[in-house]
Write a protein that holds these residues in place. Sequence first.
Motif, PDB file in Angstrom:
ATOM      1  N   VAL A   1       0.816  -1.217   0.000  1.00  0.00           N
ATOM      2  CA  VAL A   1       0.000   0.000   0.000  1.00  0.00           C
ATOM      3  C   VAL A   1       0.850   1.269   0.000  1.00  0.00           C
ATOM      4  N   LEU A   2       1.869   1.325   0.861  1.00  0.00           N
ATOM      5  CA  LEU A   2       2.681   2.530   0.972  1.00  0.00           C
ATOM      6  C   LEU A   2       3.408   2.895  -0.331  1.00  0.00           C
ATOM      7  N   PRO A   3       4.011   1.930  -1.057  1.00  0.00           N
ATOM      8  CA  PRO A   3       4.638   2.292  -2.328  1.00  0.00           C
ATOM      9  C   PRO A   3       3.659   2.881  -3.346  1.00  0.00           C
ATOM     10  N   ASP A   4       2.404   2.384  -3.364  1.00  0.00           N
ATOM     11  CA  ASP A   4       1.414   2.957  -4.267  1.00  0.00           C
ATOM     12  C   ASP A   4       1.085   4.393  -3.874  1.00  0.00           C
ATOM     13  N   ALA A   5       1.046   4.660  -2.567  1.00  0.00           N
ATOM     14  CA  ALA A   5       0.795   6.024  -2.102  1.00  0.00           C
ATOM     15  C   ALA A   5       1.923   6.952  -2.540  1.00  0.00           C
ATOM     16  N   PHE A   6       3.174   6.486  -2.423  1.00  0.00           N
ATOM     17  CA  PHE A   6       4.309   7.277  -2.896  1.00  0.00           C
ATOM     18  C   PHE A   6       4.205   7.544  -4.387  1.00  0.00           C
ATOM     19  N   GLU A   7       3.809   6.516  -5.146  1.00  0.00           N
ATOM     20  CA  GLU A   7       3.689   6.658  -6.595  1.00  0.00           C
ATOM     21  C   GLU A   7       2.655   7.714  -6.974  1.00  0.00           C
ATOM     22  N   HIS A   8       1.530   7.730  -6.267  1.00  0.00           N
ATOM     23  CA  HIS A   8       0.481   8.694  -6.579  1.00  0.00           C
ATOM     24  C   HIS A   8       0.877  10.120  -6.188  1.00  0.00           C
ATOM     25  N   LEU A   9       1.412  10.272  -4.973  1.00  0.00           N
ATOM     26  CA  LEU A   9       1.669  11.616  -4.455  1.00  0.00           C
ATOM     27  C   LEU A   9       3.003  12.205  -4.917  1.00  0.00           C
ATOM     28  N   THR A  10       3.802  11.432  -5.647  1.00  0.00           N
ATOM     29  CA  THR A  10       5.035  11.967  -6.249  1.00  0.00           C
ATOM     30  C   THR A  10       4.954  11.935  -7.773  1.00  0.00           C
TER      31      THR A  10
END
Length: 302
Positions: free
Chosen positions: A99-108
């Motif tokens: 989940v966290l890597p997907d959040a990084f992908e979206h917000l960066t």
Amino acid sequence: MKNFDKHVLLPLLVVAAMLPFLARGECTCEIEEGEEVNKTLALKYKLAAIASILVAGAIGVCLPILGKTIPALSPDKNVFFMIKAFAAGVILSTGFIHVLPDAFEHLTSPCLKGTAWEFPFTGFVAMMSAIATLMVDAFATSYYKNSHFGGVLELGIVVHSVIIGISLGASESPKTIRPLVAALTFHQFFEGMGLGGCIAQAKFKARAVAIMALFFSFTTPVGIAIGIGISNVYDENSNTALIVEGIFNAASAGILIYMSLVDLLAADFMSPKLQNNTRLQIGANLSLLLGAGCMSVLAKWA
């Protein structure tokens, strides 16, 4: 030498000519081919999640209540410590690896313009969601101790269950939803067992027990339904979608990490039963590592 130059220079010229298009393709925010298919697939996963999480939560919360009359279903059995440790490893890995890597992908994403997005929002949101979950748990536990009213513990569970459900429902990425469904099914089952144990000890009347069990069972599915509604009011290829999904994924990751480490692992690993049983302690540690390892390996294909 001439043949060598001819065979080397021609491909280099072709690659050089394509570089502008390749660079532009990396930052495109246009609708990709097959996007609608992925959205349909994501909806199927969400509907499956509603069913599986509802059933898991209902079974989990009912087991300790039935355990008063059926000793084999008692959550105090050693095997439940092992299963809970495995589930905690799955949930912890889901938060960190899926989940966290997907959040990084979206917000960066390069599609998000402006200096404001240079701030590490992903880590900030995950941190704040973990802190908020801690505060809710602390206030609920404090109120429980002061008032001797066992049902109030459901407050903390309901809040984070709804938030996690909304984050799952708002996501449009099947690769994020698949592991999250498995983790939340485990999570809801064992959290239901914890709540069911408190309800059983509080000795409520049958009607109150039934209401609390139903209320708990429906919290995360209702959250998923809310998330599905939210995802339908914006364009999934817009900046709004990137921000909403990124924030929800980051919040979900923070809550999952907190719940696995504090509510599932710390409570059991520091309990006298585990501390006084070396064999059970080793088994629980191995189960934790196995759960985290299995879910981490799945990230390669998820």
